[in-house]
Design a protein around this motif. Structure first.
Motif, PDB file in Angstrom:
ATOM      1  N   UNK A 169       0.738  -0.846  -0.274  1.00 14.42           N
ATOM      2  CA  UNK A 169      -0.471   0.098   0.017  1.00 14.42           C
ATOM      3  C   UNK A 169       0.904   1.193  -0.303  1.00 14.42           C
ATOM      4  N   UNK A 170       0.515   2.364   0.436  1.00 12.69           N
ATOM      5  CA  UNK A 170       1.026   3.408   0.947  1.00 12.69           C
ATOM      6  C   UNK A 170       0.861   4.519   0.994  1.00 12.69           C
ATOM      7  N   UNK A 171       2.345   4.984   2.621  1.00 13.04           N
ATOM      8  CA  UNK A 171       1.536   6.148   2.692  1.00 13.04           C
ATOM      9  C   UNK A 171       1.730   7.564   2.211  1.00 13.04           C
ATOM     10  N   UNK A 172       1.026   8.458   3.071  1.00 17.32           N
ATOM     11  CA  UNK A 172       0.876   9.898   2.746  1.00 17.32           C
ATOM     12  C   UNK A 172       1.980  10.335   3.488  1.00 17.32           C
TER      13      UNK A 172
ATOM     14  N   UNK B 258      -0.240  16.549  -1.224  1.00 18.45           N
ATOM     15  CA  UNK B 258      -0.583  15.303  -0.764  1.00 18.45           C
ATOM     16  C   UNK B 258      -1.611  16.147   0.761  1.00 18.45           C
ATOM     17  N   UNK B 259      -2.010  16.883   0.966  1.00 21.53           N
ATOM     18  CA  UNK B 259      -2.090  17.313   2.026  1.00 21.53           C
ATOM     19  C   UNK B 259      -3.722  17.244   1.684  1.00 21.53           C
ATOM     20  N   UNK B 260      -4.289  17.797   1.135  1.00 26.24           N
ATOM     21  CA  UNK B 260      -5.517  18.036  -0.007  1.00 26.24           C
ATOM     22  C   UNK B 260      -5.941  16.326  -0.058  1.00 26.24           C
ATOM     23  N   UNK B 261      -4.857  16.130  -1.133  1.00 17.97           N
ATOM     24  CA  UNK B 261      -5.526  14.211  -1.511  1.00 17.97           C
ATOM     25  C   UNK B 261      -6.455  13.868  -0.392  1.00 17.97           C
TER      26      UNK B 261
ATOM     27  N   UNK C  15       9.638  14.398   9.083  1.00 21.31           N
ATOM     28  CA  UNK C  15       9.014  13.989   8.395  1.00 21.31           C
ATOM     29  C   UNK C  15       7.586  13.214   8.929  1.00 21.31           C
ATOM     30  N   UNK C  16       6.249  14.115   8.328  1.00 18.91           N
ATOM     31  CA  UNK C  16       5.066  13.350   8.584  1.00 18.91           C
ATOM     32  C   UNK C  16       4.328  12.568   7.960  1.00 18.91           C
ATOM     33  N   UNK C  17       3.750  11.432   7.970  1.00 20.56           N
ATOM     34  CA  UNK C  17       3.165  10.795   7.262  1.00 20.56           C
ATOM     35  C   UNK C  17       1.531  10.178   8.388  1.00 20.56           C
ATOM     36  N   UNK C  18       0.952  10.396   6.830  1.00 17.95           N
ATOM     37  CA  UNK C  18      -0.360   9.317   6.700  1.00 17.95           C
ATOM     38  C   UNK C  18      -0.371   8.200   6.461  1.00 17.95           C
ATOM     39  N   UNK C  19      -0.238   7.308   7.609  1.00 16.48           N
ATOM     40  CA  UNK C  19      -0.065   5.508   7.973  1.00 16.48           C
ATOM     41  C   UNK C  19      -1.519   5.222   7.039  1.00 16.48           C
ATOM     42  N   UNK C  20      -1.679   3.979   6.558  1.00 16.54           N
ATOM     43  CA  UNK C  20      -3.074   3.208   5.947  1.00 16.54           C
ATOM     44  C   UNK C  20      -3.251   2.997   6.722  1.00 16.54           C
ATOM     45  N   UNK C  21      -3.303   2.917   8.434  1.00 13.11           N
ATOM     46  CA  UNK C  21      -4.269   2.650   8.885  1.00 13.11           C
ATOM     47  C   UNK C  21      -5.281   3.861   9.888  1.00 13.11           C
TER      48      UNK C  21
END
Length: 91
Positions: free
Chosen positions: A32-35, A47-50, A75-81
């Motif tokens: 999958x992918x994180x953002x 990415x934030x808007x997406x 770095x700050x990521x949105x995880x799959x969870x």
């Protein structure tokens, strides 16, 4: 012209994903992918808007993690969870 912009937008999205996965071929299909929402203290607005997260939502996540501001974030990521993970610049 619109088709060219669409292709460029798709390439930019793929680059964001590839950057996040360390350029591992096929990784986005397996894992999958994180953002990436923030990189080196700067918000990645596309990415934030997406991810449909407001800037105030990002700042709230920082406060909850005990960070004072974006300048502290490597770095700050949105995880799959759906969770947001934060790595400080000086960790």
């Amino acid at each position: 012209m619109a088709a060219e912009q669409s292709v460029q937008s798709q390439q930019r999205r793929e680059q964001l994903i590839d950057d996040d996965l360390g350029h591992q071929p096929g990784a986005k299909f397996v894992e999958g992918s994180t953002i990436v929402l923030v990189k080196n203290g700067r918000i990645v607005h596309e990415a934030r808007k997406r991810a449909m997260i407001s800037e105030s939502g990002l700042r709230e996540a920082l406060r909850q993690d005990g960070n004072a501001g974006m300048g502290e974030v490597k770095i700050m990521k949105l995880q799959l969870s759906g969770e947001i993970s934060i790595v400080k610049r000086y960790d």
